[in-house]
Design an enzyme around this catalytic site. Structure first.
Site, PDB file in Angstrom:
ATOM      1  N   GLU A 115      24.567   7.679  60.140  1.00  0.00           N
ATOM      2  CA  GLU A 115      23.784   6.592  61.020  1.00  0.00           C
ATOM      3  C   GLU A 115      22.488   7.134  61.520  1.00  0.00           C
ATOM      4  O   GLU A 115      22.231   8.319  61.534  1.00  0.00           O
ATOM      5  CB  GLU A 115      24.714   6.233  62.123  1.00  0.00           C
ATOM      6  N   ASP A 116      21.781   6.172  61.749  1.00  0.00           N
ATOM      7  CA  ASP A 116      20.375   6.453  62.334  1.00  0.00           C
ATOM      8  C   ASP A 116      20.513   6.798  63.903  1.00  0.00           C
ATOM      9  O   ASP A 116      19.965   7.841  64.237  1.00  0.00           O
ATOM     10  CB  ASP A 116      19.347   5.290  62.302  1.00  0.00           C
ATOM     11  N   ASP A 137      24.023   4.235  70.195  1.00  0.00           N
ATOM     12  CA  ASP A 137      23.612   3.592  71.313  1.00  0.00           C
ATOM     13  C   ASP A 137      24.872   3.507  72.389  1.00  0.00           C
ATOM     14  O   ASP A 137      25.333   4.195  72.602  1.00  0.00           O
ATOM     15  CB  ASP A 137      22.788   2.538  71.068  1.00  0.00           C
ATOM     16  N   PHE A 144      13.412   2.783  73.373  1.00  0.00           N
ATOM     17  CA  PHE A 144      13.767   2.149  72.219  1.00  0.00           C
ATOM     18  C   PHE A 144      13.029   2.578  71.356  1.00  0.00           C
ATOM     19  O   PHE A 144      11.621   2.813  71.276  1.00  0.00           O
ATOM     20  CB  PHE A 144      13.511   0.530  72.385  1.00  0.00           C
ATOM     21  N   ARG A 190       9.949   0.490  59.950  1.00  0.00           N
ATOM     22  CA  ARG A 190      10.969   1.625  59.398  1.00  0.00           C
ATOM     23  C   ARG A 190      10.267   2.792  58.621  1.00  0.00           C
ATOM     24  O   ARG A 190      10.627   3.656  58.677  1.00  0.00           O
ATOM     25  CB  ARG A 190      12.033   0.769  58.385  1.00  0.00           C
TER      26      ARG A 190
HETATM   27  P1  IMP Z   1      25.394   0.719  68.879  1.00  0.00           P
HETATM   28  O1  IMP Z   1      26.627  -0.147  68.208  1.00  0.00           O
HETATM   29  O2  IMP Z   1      25.100   0.267  70.223  1.00  0.00           O
HETATM   30  O3  IMP Z   1      25.879   2.036  69.160  1.00  0.00           O
HETATM   31  O4  IMP Z   1      24.080   0.630  68.217  1.00  0.00           O
HETATM   32  C1  IMP Z   1      23.764   1.216  67.211  1.00  0.00           C
HETATM   33  C2  IMP Z   1      22.843   0.409  66.368  1.00  0.00           C
HETATM   34  O5  IMP Z   1      21.930  -0.244  67.107  1.00  0.00           O
HETATM   35  C3  IMP Z   1      21.982   1.404  65.327  1.00  0.00           C
HETATM   36  O6  IMP Z   1      22.579   1.498  64.079  1.00  0.00           O
HETATM   37  C4  IMP Z   1      20.750   0.777  65.269  1.00  0.00           C
HETATM   38  O7  IMP Z   1      20.413  -0.098  64.144  1.00  0.00           O
HETATM   39  C5  IMP Z   1      20.579   0.063  66.524  1.00  0.00           C
HETATM   40  N1  IMP Z   1      19.686   0.589  67.616  1.00  0.00           N
HETATM   41  C6  IMP Z   1      19.914   1.053  68.749  1.00  0.00           C
HETATM   42  N2  IMP Z   1      19.083   1.626  69.649  1.00  0.00           N
HETATM   43  C7  IMP Z   1      18.059   1.661  68.769  1.00  0.00           C
HETATM   44  C8  IMP Z   1      16.579   1.758  69.069  1.00  0.00           C
HETATM   45  O8  IMP Z   1      16.186   2.409  69.904  1.00  0.00           O
HETATM   46  N3  IMP Z   1      15.648   1.625  68.109  1.00  0.00           N
HETATM   47  C9  IMP Z   1      16.132   0.890  66.909  1.00  0.00           C
HETATM   48  N4  IMP Z   1      17.637   0.389  66.515  1.00  0.00           N
HETATM   49  C10 IMP Z   1      18.551   0.852  67.701  1.00  0.00           C
HETATM   50 MG    MG Z   2      21.762   0.657  62.284  1.00  0.00          MG
END
Ligand code: IMP
Ligand code: MG
Length: 172
Positions: free
Chosen positions: A95-96, A99, A148, A161
């Protein structure tokens, strides 16, 4: 937009090399499947795989939870995995960013249901301060502050991207 560099292209590549070597040590002689979470993780997955010297396959999954800067909290599976590609294999979910932790927890449960031999998680960026659900990845590139971020696969409404580094929007 006024974009500041948070992690340079050089630092990203250096750290990705370290992660690739760590994974090589952990899976000596066993095949792994790098399962890239579309779209954000493709840049990271490709660079990681190019640096990885063991036998590796690639696969893709797509989920969505985000609109703009905000997580909607609801995860939708947009492109599923095929069970025959996962069953009995060593899966590394790539994963990237983590969060809230919701996406990764969802993905790990989803993959486990497909009977892999093992599942590990690998993430480029970890935003610990924003965690809602407990989650610790097995391989983490960088821990970052609550910003962010965009670039190197990460988007803001599908844009940015293609930046070769990880940056953030400077608000003034
Ligand atoms: P989570 O489910 O809240 O952990 O979110 C993960 C997903 O939210 C990641 O795969 C990203 O696609 C997106 N995301 C969370 N933070 C960022 C950010 O700072 N920039 C861009 N995408 C984000
Ligand atoms: Mg993502």
């Amino acid at each position: 937009m006024n974009i500041e560099v948070l992690i340079s292209e050089e630092k990203l590549q250096e750290r990705i090399q370290e992660i690739a070597s760590e994974i090589e040590k952990d899976y000596q002689g066993e095949d792994v499947v790098f399962c890239s979470v579309l779209k954000g993780a493709i840049f990271f997955t490709v660079d990681l795989m190019k640096k990885y010297k063991g036998d590796a396959l690639i696969d893709f999954i797509r989920v969505s939870s985000y609109e703009g800067e905000n997580s909607t909290g609801k995860i939708t599976l947009k492109i599923p995995l095929q069970k025959e590609h996962i069953e009995g294999k060593n899966i590394i979910l790539v994963e990237d960013i983590v969060d809230t932790g919701r996406t990764f927890n969802y993905l790990v449960d989803y993959v486990k249901d497909l009977n892999p031999k093992s599942v590990k998680t690998c993430v480029l960026l970890d935003k610990k301060a924003r965690r809602i659900e407990h989650f610790e990845a097995d391989y983490v590139g960088f821990s970052i502050d609550d910003l962010f971020v965009i670039g190197y696969g990460l988007d803001y409404d599908e844009k940015y991207r293609n930046l070769p580094y990880v940056g953030y929007v400077k608000k003034n």
